[in-house]
Design an enzyme around this catalytic site. Structure first.
Site, PDB file in Angstrom:
ATOM      1  N   HIS A 221       0.924  -0.870  -0.008  1.00 49.52           N
ATOM      2  CA  HIS A 221      -0.078   0.032   0.085  1.00 49.52           C
ATOM      3  C   HIS A 221       0.826   1.321   0.049  1.00 49.52           C
ATOM      4  O   HIS A 221       0.315   2.252   0.044  1.00 49.52           O
ATOM      5  CB  HIS A 221      -1.093   0.002   1.484  1.00 49.52           C
TER       6      HIS A 221
ATOM      7  N   LYS B  69       3.319   4.448  -1.179  1.00 51.20           N
ATOM      8  CA  LYS B  69       3.182   5.481  -2.457  1.00 51.20           C
ATOM      9  C   LYS B  69       4.613   6.007  -2.176  1.00 51.20           C
ATOM     10  O   LYS B  69       4.535   6.864  -1.709  1.00 51.20           O
ATOM     11  CB  LYS B  69       2.135   6.140  -2.467  1.00 51.20           C
TER      12      LYS B  69
ATOM     13  N   ASP C 292      17.132  10.003  -8.269  1.00 47.31           N
ATOM     14  CA  ASP C 292      18.464  10.186  -7.915  1.00 47.31           C
ATOM     15  C   ASP C 292      19.052  10.120  -6.602  1.00 47.31           C
ATOM     16  O   ASP C 292      20.007  10.959  -6.254  1.00 47.31           O
ATOM     17  CB  ASP C 292      18.918  11.548  -8.672  1.00 47.31           C
TER      18      ASP C 292
ATOM     19  N   HIS D 176      -9.045  11.783   0.517  1.00 46.09           N
ATOM     20  CA  HIS D 176      -8.250  10.440   0.535  1.00 46.09           C
ATOM     21  C   HIS D 176      -6.794  10.575   1.392  1.00 46.09           C
ATOM     22  O   HIS D 176      -6.145   9.807   1.538  1.00 46.09           O
ATOM     23  CB  HIS D 176      -7.870   9.853  -0.739  1.00 46.09           C
TER      24      HIS D 176
ATOM     25  N   LYS E  52      -4.365  11.394   4.145  1.00 43.77           N
ATOM     26  CA  LYS E  52      -4.172  10.838   5.664  1.00 43.77           C
ATOM     27  C   LYS E  52      -3.076  11.454   6.086  1.00 43.77           C
ATOM     28  O   LYS E  52      -1.840  11.533   5.733  1.00 43.77           O
ATOM     29  CB  LYS E  52      -3.396   9.222   5.171  1.00 43.77           C
TER      30      LYS E  52
ATOM     31  N   ASP F 279      -0.387  20.224  17.353  1.00 43.16           N
ATOM     32  CA  ASP F 279       0.072  21.627  17.798  1.00 43.16           C
ATOM     33  C   ASP F 279       0.631  22.668  16.754  1.00 43.16           C
ATOM     34  O   ASP F 279       1.449  23.198  17.189  1.00 43.16           O
ATOM     35  CB  ASP F 279       1.000  21.639  19.085  1.00 43.16           C
TER      36      ASP F 279
END
Length: 486
Positions: free
Chosen positions: A224, A226, A231, A404, A406, A411
């Protein structure tokens, strides 16, 4: 004939109870959460045929034999590299802000390295613009490009990324692409696979889904993450899959998916590179350790007071690390806590931590989608609303598409951004990644994004919620029963 019939009946009866006893033993001997254990036992005893089938495919966390062997020894092999990384003292931040200190100490203790400084960060909120910037970086690459995504769906601007990768591979750039087998099924059925491989791009179908493999490992353990690494210096991570936002799941009726990505330049690329290296070795058996950062990478003197940690989860990575990190971040909050998640099915510990934060005076806001692509998760999440609202948590339902993103902001200083949903699958099962960022400027930028989300949301009213129909409460409880298994 009667004797034969009775023998068959006794054999079936014995096998049935042997399976029930075996599953009961496995549930009890493994230290699961009590709600999860109770859910498994109830489903196995109340609907045994279905329960046994579900347990067979989803009850145990395991990979294939070869993958499991590599995963179990991955960190011991990488220790030499991590020791060498520790010798690069010029990349480490020794001090953190007050709100971030506990979490960074936890990461250092469990992962072996301190937070990394001297990185240039940029938040990206528009998927199309993010892909355009990514395409530019791909064309400017000089050495290597590594990618891992859960979903790559051909079409639109995603094809422009594919073309950029192909052109880069043809001019000698070493390109590696790892995609989840289930999430990217349309990609693996498309002509792009052969076209890319012919250009020299290495493509790995992670955690392959097939009829034969369901008997060898869990089919719902998914890749899952991404990640884009260019480089060994520029890296991307966040919630965005490689899809055209104008085309992806257009027929679902939930609107465009709203994502959040972080683009980073600097030495943090080395630690993200070791995570990619581990994933690559688990799938292929080949090690591709990234180079250690050198002093030429320390170009961002203005960011000396900020630091980043990278947390990876999944088989072979430090167990329960992301769950511990989330709890630590929530308990560190003193005056404000903002969370965004498309899937709100928290563990009992997380639910308690969020409610406790609100009850001790922290302004707690949770932003979730109003429209959803998963009916199961949508209904399962509703059962938590009453307890959260009663504790004083503000629940905002985003109305301009499927949110979508997350993210967590504590603070206005400590930020967590990545691929982790607040559900059991992300917390305990999948290969996930989260960036932990201690930077006040970054925190203020994230706050602006959160405030924009809130302005595009409905605030859930506690009184109105308490007056909802009785049948919806029953339905919520049914899905809550299944929530530890989602």
């Amino acid at each position: 004939m009667d004797i034969f019939y009775n023998l068959i009946k006794c054999l079936v009866f014995s096998i049935y109870w042997l399976l029930i006893a075996s599953i009961t033993f496995r549930v009890l001997i493994k230290r699961r959460s009590i709600p999860s254990s109770m859910s498994w036992l109830l489903i196995v005893y109340i609907i045994p045929l279905i329960g046994i089938s579900i347990w067979f495919f989803f009850g145990e966390l395991y990979l294939g034999k070869r993958q499991k062997k590599i995963a179990n020894r991955i960190w011991s092999i990488s220790n030499k590299w991590l020791n060498e990384l520790r010798s690069c003292t010029y990349i480490f931040q020794m001090n953190n802000s007050e709100v971030a200190t506990s979490l960074f100490q936890l990461c250092k203790h469990r992962q072996g390295i301190a937070g990394i400084k001297s990185n240039k960060l940029k938040l990206l909120t528009n998927t199309k613009k993010t892909m355009q910037i990514l395409i530019r970086d791909i064309y400017l690459a000089r050495k290597n490009i590594e990618m891992v995504f859960y979903i790559w769906k051909p079409g639109g601007i995603a094809d422009d990324v594919a073309i950029a990768l192909i052109d880069s591979a043809k001019r000698g750039i070493h390109c590696r692409l790892m995609l989840d087998s289930a999430g990217s099924v349309e990609f693996f059925q498309s002509p792009w696979v052969e076209i890319m491989r012919e250009s020299g791009i290495q493509i790995v179908e992670a955690l392959k889904v097939s009829i034969l493999r369901v008997f060898l490992r869990r089919i719902d353990v998914r890749q899952h993450r991404k990640i884009v690494l260019i480089d060994n210096y520029i890296t991307y991570s966040g919630s965005m899959n490689l899809v055209d936002p104008y085309l992806f799941k257009k027929s679902s009726g939930v609107g465009q998916w709203i994502d959040l990505m972080t683009r980073i330049e600097g030495p943090i690329a080395s630690t993200i590179g070791i995570i990619y290296s581990c994933d690559w070795e688990i799938e292929t058996g080949f090690k591709i350790l990234p180079p250690l950062p050198n002093k030429n990478m320390i170009k961002n003197e203005s960011n000396q007071n900020s630091s980043i940690q990278v947390i990876a989860s999944g088989p072979g990575f430090p167990e329960n690390m992301i769950h511990q990190a989330l709890l630590t971040a929530i308990y560190s909050a003193r005056y404000e806590l903002i969370m965004t998640t498309p899937y709100l099915v928290p563990s009992e510990d997380l639910l308690h931590a969020i409610c406790t934060a609100a009850q001790r005076g922290v302004k707690v806001s949770i932003i979730i989608p109003l429209y959803h692509d998963s009916i199961l998760v949508k209904w399962a999440s509703r059962v938590f609303f009453s307890e959260l609202l009663e504790a004083g948590v503000n629940i905002y339902q985003f109305k301009k598409g499927l949110l979508h993103s997350k993210s967590i902001l504590v603070d206005q200083q400590l930020s967590l951004i990545g691929t982790v949903n607040l559900d059991m699958r992300s917390l305990w099962l999948n290969f996930e990644i989260t960036l932990v960022i201690d930077d006040s400027n970054f925190g203020r930028n994230l706050l602006c994004i959160h405030n924009q989300y809130i302005s595009d949301s409905y605030l859930l009213d506690k009184k109105v919620w308490s007056m909802r129909a009785y049948w919806t409460r029953v339905l919520e409880k049914i899905f809550y029963f299944l929530s530890p298994l989602l």
